[in-house]
Design a protein around this motif. Structure first.
Motif, mmCIF file in Angstrom:
data_model
loop_
_atom_site.group_PDB
_atom_site.id
_atom_site.type_symbol
_atom_site.label_atom_id
_atom_site.label_comp_id
_atom_site.label_asym_id
_atom_site.label_seq_id
_atom_site.Cartn_x
_atom_site.Cartn_y
_atom_site.Cartn_z
ATOM 1 N N VAL A 1 42.050 45.491 29.481
ATOM 2 C CA VAL A 1 42.829 44.629 30.529
ATOM 3 C C VAL A 1 41.516 44.173 30.891
ATOM 4 C CG1 VAL A 1 43.210 44.387 32.695
ATOM 5 C CG2 VAL A 1 44.348 46.395 31.674
ATOM 6 N N ASN A 2 41.869 42.504 30.903
ATOM 7 C CA ASN A 2 41.025 41.418 30.862
ATOM 8 C C ASN A 2 40.183 41.540 32.518
ATOM 9 O OD1 ASN A 2 42.649 39.674 31.930
ATOM 10 N ND2 ASN A 2 42.918 38.992 29.897
ATOM 11 N N LEU A 3 39.038 40.378 32.334
ATOM 12 C CA LEU A 3 38.621 40.216 33.662
ATOM 13 C C LEU A 3 39.506 39.510 34.990
ATOM 14 C CD1 LEU A 3 36.079 40.412 35.474
ATOM 15 C CD2 LEU A 3 35.027 39.187 34.997
ATOM 16 N N PHE A 4 40.765 38.386 34.243
ATOM 17 C CA PHE A 4 41.138 37.796 35.285
ATOM 18 C C PHE A 4 42.291 38.533 35.491
ATOM 19 C CE2 PHE A 4 44.986 35.442 35.057
ATOM 20 C CZ PHE A 4 44.567 33.751 35.909
ATOM 21 N N ASP A 5 42.921 38.691 35.239
ATOM 22 C CA ASP A 5 43.821 40.492 35.068
ATOM 23 C C ASP A 5 43.326 41.156 35.879
ATOM 24 O OD1 ASP A 5 45.931 39.156 33.525
ATOM 25 O OD2 ASP A 5 45.961 40.979 31.757
ATOM 26 N N ARG A 6 42.160 41.817 36.152
ATOM 27 C CA ARG A 6 42.180 42.700 36.960
ATOM 28 C C ARG A 6 41.763 42.094 38.060
ATOM 29 N NH1 ARG A 6 36.703 46.338 34.169
ATOM 30 N NH2 ARG A 6 38.043 47.146 32.319
ATOM 31 N N PHE A 7 41.141 41.078 38.349
ATOM 32 C CA PHE A 7 41.086 39.844 39.124
ATOM 33 C C PHE A 7 42.464 39.419 39.979
ATOM 34 C CE2 PHE A 7 40.695 35.935 41.792
ATOM 35 C CZ PHE A 7 40.013 36.342 42.619
ATOM 36 N N ILE A 8 43.774 39.244 39.580
ATOM 37 C CA ILE A 8 44.844 38.925 39.452
ATOM 38 C C ILE A 8 45.483 40.687 40.144
ATOM 39 C CG2 ILE A 8 46.865 38.576 39.164
ATOM 40 C CD1 ILE A 8 45.190 36.082 39.263
ATOM 41 N N LEU A 9 44.994 41.227 39.158
ATOM 42 C CA LEU A 9 45.655 42.841 39.868
ATOM 43 C C LEU A 9 44.961 43.341 41.012
ATOM 44 C CD1 LEU A 9 47.766 44.967 39.229
ATOM 45 C CD2 LEU A 9 45.709 46.394 37.702
ATOM 46 N N THR A 10 43.290 42.991 41.597
ATOM 47 C CA THR A 10 42.901 43.418 42.607
ATOM 48 C C THR A 10 43.853 42.217 44.124
ATOM 49 O OG1 THR A 10 41.311 44.024 41.565
ATOM 50 C CG2 THR A 10 40.858 43.633 44.071
ATOM 51 N N ILE A 11 44.236 40.712 44.236
ATOM 52 C CA ILE A 11 44.598 40.210 45.120
ATOM 53 C C ILE A 11 46.669 40.744 45.239
ATOM 54 C CG2 ILE A 11 45.550 38.093 45.428
ATOM 55 C CD1 ILE A 11 41.990 38.686 45.824
ATOM 56 N N TYR A 12 46.870 41.358 43.637
ATOM 57 C CA TYR A 12 48.226 41.289 44.076
ATOM 58 C C TYR A 12 48.143 42.928 44.630
ATOM 59 C CZ TYR A 12 53.156 42.265 42.205
ATOM 60 O OH TYR A 12 53.825 42.369 42.087
ATOM 61 N N SER A 13 47.279 43.639 44.118
ATOM 62 C CA SER A 13 47.458 44.841 45.285
ATOM 63 C C SER A 13 47.048 45.199 46.413
ATOM 64 C CB SER A 13 46.335 46.154 44.327
ATOM 65 O OG SER A 13 47.128 46.208 43.068
ATOM 66 N N PHE A 14 46.196 43.758 46.635
ATOM 67 C CA PHE A 14 46.082 43.804 48.823
ATOM 68 C C PHE A 14 47.495 43.012 49.942
ATOM 69 C CE2 PHE A 14 43.542 41.645 51.706
ATOM 70 C CZ PHE A 14 42.647 42.554 52.626
ATOM 71 N N ALA A 15 47.600 42.416 48.638
ATOM 72 C CA ALA A 15 48.245 41.585 49.293
ATOM 73 C C ALA A 15 50.010 42.453 49.732
ATOM 74 C CB ALA A 15 49.093 40.709 48.261
ATOM 75 N N LEU A 16 50.339 43.693 48.645
ATOM 76 C CA LEU A 16 51.430 44.327 48.394
ATOM 77 C C LEU A 16 50.987 45.423 49.422
ATOM 78 C CD1 LEU A 16 52.586 45.695 44.692
ATOM 79 C CD2 LEU A 16 53.669 44.312 46.802
ATOM 80 N N ILE A 17 49.709 45.667 49.457
ATOM 81 C CA ILE A 17 49.296 47.382 50.893
ATOM 82 C C ILE A 17 49.618 46.230 52.187
ATOM 83 C CG2 ILE A 17 46.875 48.075 52.073
ATOM 84 C CD1 ILE A 17 45.985 47.634 49.229
ATOM 85 N N VAL A 18 49.271 44.333 52.049
ATOM 86 C CA VAL A 18 49.858 44.012 53.351
ATOM 87 C C VAL A 18 51.125 44.283 53.831
ATOM 88 C CG1 VAL A 18 49.153 42.029 54.625
ATOM 89 C CG2 VAL A 18 47.639 42.802 53.580
ATOM 90 N N LEU A 19 51.837 43.936 52.793
ATOM 91 C CA LEU A 19 53.097 43.477 52.742
ATOM 92 C C LEU A 19 53.524 44.629 53.175
ATOM 93 C CD1 LEU A 19 53.915 41.217 50.556
ATOM 94 C CD2 LEU A 19 54.290 40.874 52.381
ATOM 95 N N SER A 20 53.806 45.820 52.762
ATOM 96 C CA SER A 20 54.174 47.050 53.215
ATOM 97 C C SER A 20 53.859 47.704 54.278
ATOM 98 C CB SER A 20 53.606 48.343 52.090
ATOM 99 O OG SER A 20 53.294 48.660 50.800
ATOM 100 N N CYS A 21 52.567 47.431 54.976
ATOM 101 C CA CYS A 21 51.965 47.315 56.015
ATOM 102 C C CYS A 21 52.997 46.957 57.429
ATOM 103 C CB CYS A 21 50.068 47.576 56.313
ATOM 104 S SG CYS A 21 49.502 48.815 55.582
ATOM 105 N N MET A 22 53.152 45.723 56.822
ATOM 106 C CA MET A 22 54.247 45.041 57.724
ATOM 107 C C MET A 22 55.837 45.009 57.560
ATOM 108 S SD MET A 22 52.229 41.215 57.256
ATOM 109 C CE MET A 22 53.725 40.829 57.503
ATOM 110 N N MET A 23 55.784 45.787 56.393
ATOM 111 C CA MET A 23 57.274 46.663 56.720
ATOM 112 C C MET A 23 57.518 47.873 57.307
ATOM 113 S SD MET A 23 59.225 44.354 55.408
ATOM 114 C CE MET A 23 60.508 45.127 55.019
ATOM 115 N N ILE A 24 56.207 48.801 57.206
ATOM 116 C CA ILE A 24 56.197 49.380 58.221
ATOM 117 C C ILE A 24 56.170 49.614 59.782
ATOM 118 C CG2 ILE A 24 54.739 51.942 58.365
ATOM 119 C CD1 ILE A 24 53.777 52.019 55.137
ATOM 120 N N VAL A 25 55.549 48.672 59.445
ATOM 121 C CA VAL A 25 55.292 48.253 61.710
ATOM 122 C C VAL A 25 55.768 47.249 61.366
ATOM 123 C CG1 VAL A 25 53.711 46.820 63.043
ATOM 124 C CG2 VAL A 25 52.934 48.238 61.796
#
Length: 187
Positions: free
Chosen positions: A3-27
């Motif tokens: 996985v190149n550096l750009f994909d890793r960066f995007i995957l990190t941001i994407y994962s963080f956004a999904l964590i936030v959305l998941s927490c919001m849905m749980i709440v």
């Protein structure tokens, strides 16, 4: 998987956004807050008047599609990767496991080597071979490691035609002679 550096960066941001959305849905679905707290946001999304929700949804779709289709890309197995050389007749690819096998065979011919592990790194300046060895303890280390380095370097360069820039040796342990170990157990 590479996985190149750009994909890793995007995957990190994407994962963080999904964590936030998941927490919001749980709440939102847990009943900890009254539904009226979330009602204005849901009404605003469904009314289609807020452009920010649309942009975020489109970005999530694009990133999801990128990761989805990249999982189907054909990649060469790790064993097929190696060092490529170009000759007048065509291209030659020498795989890393091949270089490791040649280095191990050369190292095992050196008297005093008991066990070893080999790693090969391809650098811009050439190829580096790392050896982790167990020795018998009878041959002085400077003599043994010097002979080991020169034998491995010479054999690998002679057989493959590659430039070996370094042969690093780590002596991990001194192994007792087999008959001494057996005699010790009997006593």
């Amino acid at each position: 998987m590479h996985v190149n550096l750009f994909d890793r960066f995007i995957l990190t941001i994407y994962s963080f956004a999904l964590i936030v959305l998941s927490c919001m849905m749980i709440v939102a679905t847990s009943g900890w807050f009254a539904p009226e707290v979330f009602r204005p946001y849901i009404d605003q999304m469904l009314a289609g008047t807020n452009l920010a929700y649309l942009i975020v949804a489109i970005l999530f779709l694009i990133v999801s599609l990128r990761f989805f289709f990249s999982s189907f890309r054909s990649r060469k197995p790790k064993a097929d990767r190696g060092i490529r050389q170009r000759t007048d007749l065509g291209e030659i690819n020498i795989t890393i496991p091949t270089i490791q096998a040649i280095a191990e065979r050369a190292a095992r011919q050196v008297k005093g080597i008991r066990d070893l592990k080999t790693a090969v790194k391809v650098l811009d300046s050439g190829t580096m071979i790392s050896l982790r060895v167990s020795v018998d303890g009878e041959t002085p280390f400077p003599e043994l490691t010097n002979q080991l380095q020169s034998e491995v370097k010479e054999q690998v360069e002679r057989i493959t035609g590659l430039l070996i820039t370094e042969v690093a040796v780590v002596v991990t342990e001194v192994v007792q002679q087999e008959n001494y170990a057996v005699r010790k157990r009997v006593e």
